[in-house]
Design a protein around this motif. Sequence first.
Motif, PDB file in Angstrom:
ATOM      1  N   LEU A 274       0.665 -10.501  -5.325  1.00  0.00           N
ATOM      2  CA  LEU A 274      -0.453  -9.987  -4.538  1.00  0.00           C
ATOM      3  C   LEU A 274      -0.879 -10.954  -3.440  1.00  0.00           C
ATOM      4  O   LEU A 274      -1.643 -10.581  -2.540  1.00  0.00           O
ATOM      5  N   SER A 275      -0.427 -12.206  -3.523  1.00  0.00           N
ATOM      6  CA  SER A 275      -0.745 -13.159  -2.457  1.00  0.00           C
ATOM      7  C   SER A 275       0.119 -12.906  -1.224  1.00  0.00           C
ATOM      8  O   SER A 275      -0.208 -13.342  -0.123  1.00  0.00           O
ATOM      9  N   VAL A 276       1.237 -12.198  -1.427  1.00  0.00           N
ATOM     10  CA  VAL A 276       2.142 -11.879  -0.318  1.00  0.00           C
ATOM     11  C   VAL A 276       1.668 -10.627   0.405  1.00  0.00           C
ATOM     12  O   VAL A 276       1.592 -10.589   1.633  1.00  0.00           O
ATOM     13  N   LYS A 277       1.354  -9.583  -0.369  1.00  0.00           N
ATOM     14  CA  LYS A 277       0.834  -8.356   0.222  1.00  0.00           C
ATOM     15  C   LYS A 277       0.115  -7.546  -0.848  1.00  0.00           C
ATOM     16  O   LYS A 277       0.342  -7.720  -2.049  1.00  0.00           O
ATOM     17  N   LYS A 278      -0.753  -6.650  -0.404  1.00  0.00           N
ATOM     18  CA  LYS A 278      -1.468  -5.809  -1.362  1.00  0.00           C
ATOM     19  C   LYS A 278      -0.495  -4.794  -1.950  1.00  0.00           C
ATOM     20  O   LYS A 278       0.476  -4.364  -1.303  1.00  0.00           O
ATOM     21  N   GLU A 279      -0.749  -4.418  -3.203  1.00  0.00           N
ATOM     22  CA  GLU A 279       0.183  -3.524  -3.896  1.00  0.00           C
ATOM     23  C   GLU A 279      -0.582  -2.691  -4.906  1.00  0.00           C
ATOM     24  O   GLU A 279      -1.723  -3.002  -5.265  1.00  0.00           O
ATOM     25  N   TYR A 280       0.043  -1.607  -5.366  1.00  0.00           N
ATOM     26  CA  TYR A 280      -0.594  -0.756  -6.381  1.00  0.00           C
ATOM     27  C   TYR A 280       0.063  -0.983  -7.739  1.00  0.00           C
ATOM     28  O   TYR A 280       1.149  -1.563  -7.842  1.00  0.00           O
ATOM     29  N   LYS A 317      -5.076   3.172  -5.609  1.00  0.00           N
ATOM     30  CA  LYS A 317      -5.790   1.901  -5.625  1.00  0.00           C
ATOM     31  C   LYS A 317      -4.814   0.757  -5.344  1.00  0.00           C
ATOM     32  O   LYS A 317      -3.838   0.575  -6.074  1.00  0.00           O
ATOM     33  N   TYR A 318      -5.102   0.012  -4.304  1.00  0.00           N
ATOM     34  CA  TYR A 318      -4.298  -1.162  -3.976  1.00  0.00           C
ATOM     35  C   TYR A 318      -5.076  -2.430  -4.356  1.00  0.00           C
ATOM     36  O   TYR A 318      -6.310  -2.466  -4.309  1.00  0.00           O
TER      37      TYR A 318
END
Length: 339
Positions: A274-280, A317-318
């Motif tokens: 999640l530090s790289v990109k937002k995800e679900y 929800k991300y």
Amino acid sequence: MGHEVDMREHNEEQVIYLSSPVIETLALFSSLIQVKNDFLTEEREQLEEAYQNNFAVVQLKKLPDYSVYNLFNLLIPIPHFSSVELFAESLKRMAPGKFLYYFWGEDVPVEIVTKLWESPKTIWELDSNYYWQTDEVKAIYEQWLPVLQGFKNELAELLVNISKTAVFHAMWQEREPLMEASIRELQQLSMPSLSLAQYVMGKTFKRTSLYKMYYFIPSYCMTPARIRIFNESVCMVIYGCANALSNERESSEELAIRLKALADPNRLLILRLLSVKKEYGAKLAEYIGLTTATISHHLDILKKAGLVKEEKIGTIKYFAVDKEQITEMMQSLQHLIGK
């Protein structure tokens, strides 16, 4: 003329709260040896300029790390808290063997202390213990013991000189109300003395006794360190008070929740992703190889700890790392351990 003596033993526990110029002078002196915080940057720089070549400072810097804090053990045999001059006078009069005995926290038997004072070379005949575990440390003490008398007298003079500086007087006048406020804070806590001592120190003691005397002494200059000095009858807690104890307690509890949330390899991996990109959640489950339900459980823990934030896009929800909270957590940890 007659006299009357009451031979009954007094078993009532005494609890004393006080701010002490002696403690503050020792703590300010210790900052010259062991730099531990940024609270005294200006004061320390001024004192270093004046005293960095002082014999007591030079000799103490040769000893193992944190030996400067052993000086606080001398408050047991010299309980002068309000007068640096009286403390220094008693220190000068103290026999070198007695000084050593208390400097080492009454842990080294008197007969060994006496032997070392009379013949420093005998340290090589002794079993290694806490104070001389290596040959390097033994060599340091072998060189230090012959100058102990001079060190003790120079230390006494230096403490008096520090207490008379404009730096010390300005700091004491400005910070004494803070120390008095810290005392009032402690007095308002309805806790048994031993529990209060452990609360201030932030840990459960492994060694305790039926202490007859408790001292609680706040020190601005000691921040963030905390010291417990004790023997069979006295327990003395000296603690840095630049930050309120209640605030530190609350921040410690919050930090513990966050660290507990991190104590799982899968949650650490989630944070990394999640530090790289937002995800679900479903995508995280696919990446890590866990069920969506398990990922949801981990995300819930991380959310409650304030380490991830949630954003709803459409019906999905991300999640993303809350980098501000991570930074705050790391800063809190650094502050707590005094780095």
